[in-house]
Structures are given as C-alpha cells and as structure tokens.
Enzyme design. Structure first.
Site, short mmCIF file in Angstrom:
data_model
loop_
_atom_site.label_atom_id
_atom_site.label_comp_id
_atom_site.label_asym_id
_atom_site.label_seq_id
_atom_site.Cartn_x
_atom_site.Cartn_y
_atom_site.Cartn_z
N SER A 135 0.85 -1.19 0.00
CA SER A 135 0.00 0.00 0.00
C SER A 135 0.88 1.23 0.00
O SER A 135 2.03 1.20 0.48
CB SER A 135 -0.90 0.03 1.24
OG SER A 135 -1.58 1.27 1.35
N TYR A 148 -1.80 -0.83 10.42
CA TYR A 148 -1.98 -1.13 8.99
C TYR A 148 -0.77 -0.67 8.18
O TYR A 148 -0.22 -1.42 7.37
CB TYR A 148 -3.24 -0.44 8.49
CG TYR A 148 -3.53 -0.64 7.02
CD1 TYR A 148 -4.18 -1.78 6.57
CD2 TYR A 148 -3.17 0.33 6.09
CE1 TYR A 148 -4.45 -1.97 5.22
CE2 TYR A 148 -3.43 0.15 4.74
CZ TYR A 148 -4.08 -0.98 4.31
OH TYR A 148 -4.34 -1.16 2.97
#
Length: 250
Positions: A135, A148
């Site tokens: 990501s 995350y």
C-alpha cells in the site's frame, strides 16, 4: 500447453476477486482462498471455467494454512504464482488501543504473508512469481492507521528480501502498492470513503489526486497479471505504485 496455476488470497472481494477473475480469463487455474469462505462460490461462478479450487481459511491460523497446502498438493501438485491480496484495515490508536486489536493487521497481513510464502515456495520447483499487495500507506502516515501502515511497510521489505533470497530458485518477488481503490475495505458504517465529501473535496475537486477518481480493483489486477507473466521476467524486488498519481503531489 499446460495451464498455469495461481493461489490468490483475499479472493472473496475487492482486488483479490478482480485478480482471480482476470487470471482465469487469461487461462490460469486459480485457487481461491479467503477468510470469508461463504463468498467464494459466487466468485467461482463468475470466473472462466478451469480446474479451479476453493480453499477457505484464515491466514493468521497455521492449521488453516496447512490445510490449504494439503489441498493444493493433492489437486495440483505445484504452483506458478502466489498473489497475496489478503488485507484488513481497522482504526486503532497507536498508544491507547488494546495490543491484541492493534496487532490484528500484523497477524493477518504479515504472519499471513510469511505463512503463504513458505507454503508456496516449495511448490515452485521450476521457478515462479510471488506478488504481495502492499500500500502507499507503507510510506505515508494517517491517524489511527499505524498498525496497517507498519504491516504494509513490512510487506514491502519482505518482498525485497525474498527477491534476493529466492533469485537462485527462479522465483521473482514483487509488491503492488495501491492508493485509493474502490473496494469493500473502504466501506465503514455503510459509507464508502470515496463517496464522502472529504474524499471528493480533497482528492477529486482538490489537487492531490491527478486522475481525480478512485482506482478500480481491475486496474490493480492487471498489474498483478503483468508481474506474473513473461514480460516481467527481469523485474524483482520492486513495488509498483498504482495510485492515480496521488504520491507525486504535495
């Protein structure tokens, strides 16, 4: 010509589902795995026909991963690619949240990535491709997303390390780093983040996102297919950013 075979995790929805459909359309046999096993038959129903497998399970659970490996070994015997799309996002205060909650993205995305990779490498005796979804969060910070972001950053480093260690086995390892992609992961309390005034004002009407829209899961799936194919034979240890230009702006 023998069909190639890919294990795709997180295949029940979003990027994983789009990747499974794209690989099947291009003639691959696909093993679908996801914690949400109830959704996998519908994905299979949408795919081009092939010797596909459904193997639900939780990547954070060693027993589930072992059962997955047994099914692949029994039915296929080998793999050509792993596309690890499994992801989980939850807001958690970096200091005050319970450690067990904060660690959940690590358990699924880091431990899961390691377990799936260790499962798949012995099934690629003639070489293969490993693709992990990372990501842009791996290099950016946002409130309440430390777990995350750290998990995604670790996946990027894991891919680079694997690229070095697995090169002699003929296994190429890369990551894909998406930006805003319109998937169910972006839905919270029934509201899709890409439909909120915050996203529309800041990214679409504003100047932060040059393409002025969220990406589609199919646009990430196409990059995964490229990295698994013959035209990516000299690419390893890289992270391909798919973000509509988001990370090149101020």
């Amino acid at each position: 010509m023998e069909r190639k075979r890919a294990l795709i995790s997180g295949a029940a929805s979003g990027i994983g589902r789009a990747t499974a459909l794209r690989f099947a359309r291009e003639g691959w046999d696909v093993c679908l795995t996801d914690r949400n096993g109830a959704a996998l038959p519908a994905v299979l129903e949408s795919m081009e026909r092939g010797a596909h497998l459904i193997c639900p399970g939780d990547y954070a659970c060693p027993e589930d991963v072992a059962a997955l490996g047994e099914q692949i070994a029994k039915r296929w015997g080998k793999l050509d690619a792993l596309v690890n799309c499994a992801g989980i996002f939850m807001s958690a205060d970096a200091i005050d949240s319970p450690l067990e909650l904060w660690r959940r993205p690590m358990d699924v995305m880091i431990d899961g990535a390691v377990r799936l990779t260790r499962l798949c490498v012995p099934m690629m005796p003639g070489g293969g491709r490993i693709i992990h979804i990372a990501s842009i969060h791996s290099e950016r910070a946002e409130r309440y997303s430390s777990a995350y972001a750290m998990a995604k950053a670790a996946i990027g480093q894991y891919c680079r390390s694997l690229a070095v260690e697995l090169a002699d086995r003929g296994i190429l390892v890369n990551a894909i780093s998406p930006g805003f992609i319109d998937t169910p992961m972006g839905i919270e309390d029934g509201v899709n983040v890409v439909d909120t005034p915050w996203f529309q004002d800041n990214y679409v009407a504003g100047h932060h996102l040059p393409l002025r829209r969220a990406g589609r899961p199919e646009e990430v799936a196409g990059v995964a297919l490229f990295l698994a194919g013959p035209d990516a034979s000299y690419i390893t240890g890289q992270s391909i950013v798919v973000d509509g230009g988001l990370t090149v702006t101020f």
